[in-house]
Scaffold this motif. Structure first.
Motif, PDB file in Angstrom:
ATOM      1  N   GLY A  12      -1.206   8.049  -5.943  1.00  0.00           N
ATOM      2  CA  GLY A  12      -0.018   8.253  -5.122  1.00  0.00           C
ATOM      3  C   GLY A  12       0.011   7.425  -3.857  1.00  0.00           C
ATOM      4  O   GLY A  12       1.058   7.249  -3.254  1.00  0.00           O
ATOM      5  N   ASP A  13      -1.127   6.931  -3.429  1.00  0.00           N
ATOM      6  CA  ASP A  13      -1.192   6.103  -2.225  1.00  0.00           C
ATOM      7  C   ASP A  13      -2.358   5.136  -2.372  1.00  0.00           C
ATOM      8  O   ASP A  13      -3.506   5.490  -2.128  1.00  0.00           O
ATOM      9  CB  ASP A  13      -1.371   6.972  -0.982  1.00  0.00           C
ATOM     10  CG  ASP A  13      -1.194   6.191   0.312  1.00  0.00           C
ATOM     11  OD1 ASP A  13      -1.064   4.950   0.258  1.00  0.00           O
ATOM     12  OD2 ASP A  13      -1.183   6.828   1.385  1.00  0.00           O
ATOM     13  N   GLN A  17      -5.593   1.591   3.690  1.00  0.00           N
ATOM     14  CA  GLN A  17      -5.797   2.595   4.742  1.00  0.00           C
ATOM     15  C   GLN A  17      -6.003   3.995   4.177  1.00  0.00           C
ATOM     16  O   GLN A  17      -6.573   4.849   4.839  1.00  0.00           O
ATOM     17  CB  GLN A  17      -4.601   2.612   5.712  1.00  0.00           C
ATOM     18  CG  GLN A  17      -4.364   1.310   6.419  1.00  0.00           C
ATOM     19  CD  GLN A  17      -3.490   0.346   5.609  1.00  0.00           C
ATOM     20  OE1 GLN A  17      -3.292   0.498   4.412  1.00  0.00           O
ATOM     21  NE2 GLN A  17      -2.988  -0.680   6.276  1.00  0.00           N
ATOM     22  N   ALA A  18      -5.516   4.259   2.959  1.00  0.00           N
ATOM     23  CA  ALA A  18      -5.625   5.594   2.371  1.00  0.00           C
ATOM     24  C   ALA A  18      -6.953   5.821   1.650  1.00  0.00           C
ATOM     25  O   ALA A  18      -7.335   6.963   1.400  1.00  0.00           O
ATOM     26  CB  ALA A  18      -4.470   5.828   1.398  1.00  0.00           C
ATOM     27  N   LEU A  19      -7.654   4.771   1.297  1.00  0.00           N
ATOM     28  CA  LEU A  19      -8.857   4.911   0.464  1.00  0.00           C
ATOM     29  C   LEU A  19      -9.963   5.772   1.070  1.00  0.00           C
ATOM     30  O   LEU A  19     -10.642   6.487   0.344  1.00  0.00           O
ATOM     31  CB  LEU A  19      -9.397   3.537   0.078  1.00  0.00           C
ATOM     32  CG  LEU A  19      -8.474   2.656  -0.766  1.00  0.00           C
ATOM     33  CD1 LEU A  19      -9.176   1.349  -1.119  1.00  0.00           C
ATOM     34  CD2 LEU A  19      -7.999   3.375  -2.007  1.00  0.00           C
ATOM     35  N   PRO A  20     -10.195   5.757   2.375  1.00  0.00           N
ATOM     36  CA  PRO A  20     -11.289   6.583   2.921  1.00  0.00           C
ATOM     37  C   PRO A  20     -10.975   8.068   3.037  1.00  0.00           C
ATOM     38  O   PRO A  20     -11.855   8.861   3.367  1.00  0.00           O
ATOM     39  CB  PRO A  20     -11.525   6.005   4.318  1.00  0.00           C
ATOM     40  CG  PRO A  20     -10.680   4.813   4.445  1.00  0.00           C
ATOM     41  CD  PRO A  20      -9.662   4.843   3.371  1.00  0.00           C
ATOM     42  N   GLN A  66      -4.572   9.436 -11.447  1.00  0.00           N
ATOM     43  CA  GLN A  66      -5.618   8.512 -11.028  1.00  0.00           C
ATOM     44  C   GLN A  66      -5.231   7.066 -11.343  1.00  0.00           C
ATOM     45  O   GLN A  66      -4.478   6.797 -12.273  1.00  0.00           O
ATOM     46  CB  GLN A  66      -6.935   8.847 -11.725  1.00  0.00           C
ATOM     47  CG  GLN A  66      -7.456  10.241 -11.439  1.00  0.00           C
ATOM     48  CD  GLN A  66      -7.867  10.422 -10.001  1.00  0.00           C
ATOM     49  OE1 GLN A  66      -8.842   9.833  -9.547  1.00  0.00           O
ATOM     50  NE2 GLN A  66      -7.131  11.227  -9.255  1.00  0.00           N
ATOM     51  N   ALA A  67      -5.770   6.154 -10.566  1.00  0.00           N
ATOM     52  CA  ALA A  67      -5.608   4.718 -10.801  1.00  0.00           C
ATOM     53  C   ALA A  67      -6.985   4.075 -10.778  1.00  0.00           C
ATOM     54  O   ALA A  67      -7.870   4.505 -10.032  1.00  0.00           O
ATOM     55  CB  ALA A  67      -4.727   4.089  -9.729  1.00  0.00           C
ATOM     56  N   LEU A  68      -7.154   3.058 -11.594  1.00  0.00           N
ATOM     57  CA  LEU A  68      -8.360   2.228 -11.554  1.00  0.00           C
ATOM     58  C   LEU A  68      -7.986   0.978 -10.766  1.00  0.00           C
ATOM     59  O   LEU A  68      -7.031   0.276 -11.133  1.00  0.00           O
ATOM     60  CB  LEU A  68      -8.822   1.850 -12.961  1.00  0.00           C
ATOM     61  CG  LEU A  68      -9.974   0.854 -13.042  1.00  0.00           C
ATOM     62  CD1 LEU A  68     -11.252   1.428 -12.461  1.00  0.00           C
ATOM     63  CD2 LEU A  68     -10.187   0.405 -14.485  1.00  0.00           C
ATOM     64  N   ILE A  69      -8.686   0.753  -9.671  1.00  0.00           N
ATOM     65  CA  ILE A  69      -8.387  -0.412  -8.841  1.00  0.00           C
ATOM     66  C   ILE A  69      -9.627  -1.289  -8.683  1.00  0.00           C
ATOM     67  O   ILE A  69     -10.758  -0.817  -8.802  1.00  0.00           O
ATOM     68  CB  ILE A  69      -7.843  -0.007  -7.456  1.00  0.00           C
ATOM     69  CG1 ILE A  69      -8.882   0.794  -6.660  1.00  0.00           C
ATOM     70  CG2 ILE A  69      -6.546   0.774  -7.599  1.00  0.00           C
ATOM     71  CD1 ILE A  69      -8.470   1.094  -5.226  1.00  0.00           C
ATOM     72  N   ARG A  70      -9.356  -2.552  -8.443  1.00  0.00           N
ATOM     73  CA  ARG A  70     -10.428  -3.501  -8.123  1.00  0.00           C
ATOM     74  C   ARG A  70     -10.272  -3.883  -6.657  1.00  0.00           C
ATOM     75  O   ARG A  70      -9.164  -4.160  -6.199  1.00  0.00           O
ATOM     76  CB  ARG A  70     -10.308  -4.753  -8.997  1.00  0.00           C
ATOM     77  CG  ARG A  70     -11.491  -5.704  -8.848  1.00  0.00           C
ATOM     78  CD  ARG A  70     -11.316  -6.976  -9.659  1.00  0.00           C
ATOM     79  NE  ARG A  70     -10.326  -7.822  -8.990  1.00  0.00           N
ATOM     80  CZ  ARG A  70      -9.233  -8.307  -9.556  1.00  0.00           C
ATOM     81  NH1 ARG A  70      -8.938  -8.041 -10.820  1.00  0.00           N
ATOM     82  NH2 ARG A  70      -8.395  -9.071  -8.872  1.00  0.00           N
ATOM     83  N   LEU A  71     -11.362  -3.839  -5.945  1.00  0.00           N
ATOM     84  CA  LEU A  71     -11.370  -4.236  -4.539  1.00  0.00           C
ATOM     85  C   LEU A  71     -12.066  -5.588  -4.449  1.00  0.00           C
ATOM     86  O   LEU A  71     -13.243  -5.711  -4.809  1.00  0.00           O
ATOM     87  CB  LEU A  71     -12.104  -3.195  -3.699  1.00  0.00           C
ATOM     88  CG  LEU A  71     -11.534  -1.775  -3.761  1.00  0.00           C
ATOM     89  CD1 LEU A  71     -12.447  -0.802  -3.028  1.00  0.00           C
ATOM     90  CD2 LEU A  71     -10.138  -1.737  -3.191  1.00  0.00           C
ATOM     91  N   PRO A 147      -2.577   1.624 -13.230  1.00  0.00           N
ATOM     92  CA  PRO A 147      -1.954   2.553 -12.285  1.00  0.00           C
ATOM     93  C   PRO A 147      -1.908   4.003 -12.761  1.00  0.00           C
ATOM     94  O   PRO A 147      -1.694   4.910 -11.960  1.00  0.00           O
ATOM     95  CB  PRO A 147      -0.541   1.999 -12.117  1.00  0.00           C
ATOM     96  CG  PRO A 147      -0.290   1.248 -13.375  1.00  0.00           C
ATOM     97  CD  PRO A 147      -1.621   0.701 -13.815  1.00  0.00           C
ATOM     98  N   ASP A 148      -2.115   4.244 -14.053  1.00  0.00           N
ATOM     99  CA  ASP A 148      -2.126   5.599 -14.607  1.00  0.00           C
ATOM    100  C   ASP A 148      -3.374   5.749 -15.477  1.00  0.00           C
ATOM    101  O   ASP A 148      -3.297   5.941 -16.685  1.00  0.00           O
ATOM    102  CB  ASP A 148      -0.862   5.868 -15.421  1.00  0.00           C
ATOM    103  CG  ASP A 148      -0.751   7.317 -15.854  1.00  0.00           C
ATOM    104  OD1 ASP A 148      -1.294   8.187 -15.143  1.00  0.00           O
ATOM    105  OD2 ASP A 148      -0.153   7.575 -16.910  1.00  0.00           O
TER     106      ASP A 148
END
Length: 156
Positions: A12-13, A17-20, A66-71, A147-148
């Motif tokens: 959802g975000d 800035q929202a990750l921590p 949930q989302a799977l993201i790469r940083l 994203p899902d």
């Protein structure tokens, strides 16, 4: 090319800035939350390790939204390794207070964007603690891989 790590988180975000946020709610293996500690972002060195880590912390339930993201960390970002900073391998697995103090002290010093730490699930694999208070944090790029994200139901 810089370092890339993975994270499964609330979809959802997905702003940096929202990750921590989650780290401010409860202590983790490598940190204590404010007001006695610091916020942090946990990420895995591989997609598979990230799934195992999330699964272990889901208490038997399949997490929703949930989302799977790469940083993608900035080129040349300063990254420490816990072993190089004196991690006592003889005690880290059995003493959560020790690892919380170790990680919290690393965050307090603020000298690096990331800290490689061993995974409690698979100690030969590494997780990266990312310091959101570090000056290079804002240069991290987020790539939304899924994203899902849905876990394989056989994991639950």
């Amino acid at each position: 090319m810089g370092i890339s790590v993975w994270r499964i988180c609330y979809n959802g975000d997905l702003r940096l800035q929202a990750l921590p946020y989650g780290s401010t709610l409860a202590p983790g293996r490598w940190h204590l939350p404010p007001p006695f500690g610091y916020s942090v972002v946990y990420a895995g060195s591989s997609r598979a390790l990230t799934q195992l880590e999330k699964r272990v912390h889901a208490n038997g339930f399949q997490p929703a939204n949930q989302a799977l993201i790469r940083l993608d960390l900035p080129e040349g970002a300063r990254i420490n390794a816990a072993d190089d900073l004196g991690l006592e391998r003889s005690r880290w697995r059995r003493d959560a207070g020790y690892t919380q103090h170790f990680g919290t002290e690393w965050l307090r010093k603020g000298t690096a964007l990331g800290l490689w730490v061993p995974s409690i699930i698979e100690p030969r694999e590494m997780n990266l603690l990312i310091n959101p208070a570090h000056s290079e944090y804002g240069a991290i790029q987020i790539a939304i891989e899924d994203p899902d994200f849905q876990f394989d139901p056989r994991l639950f």
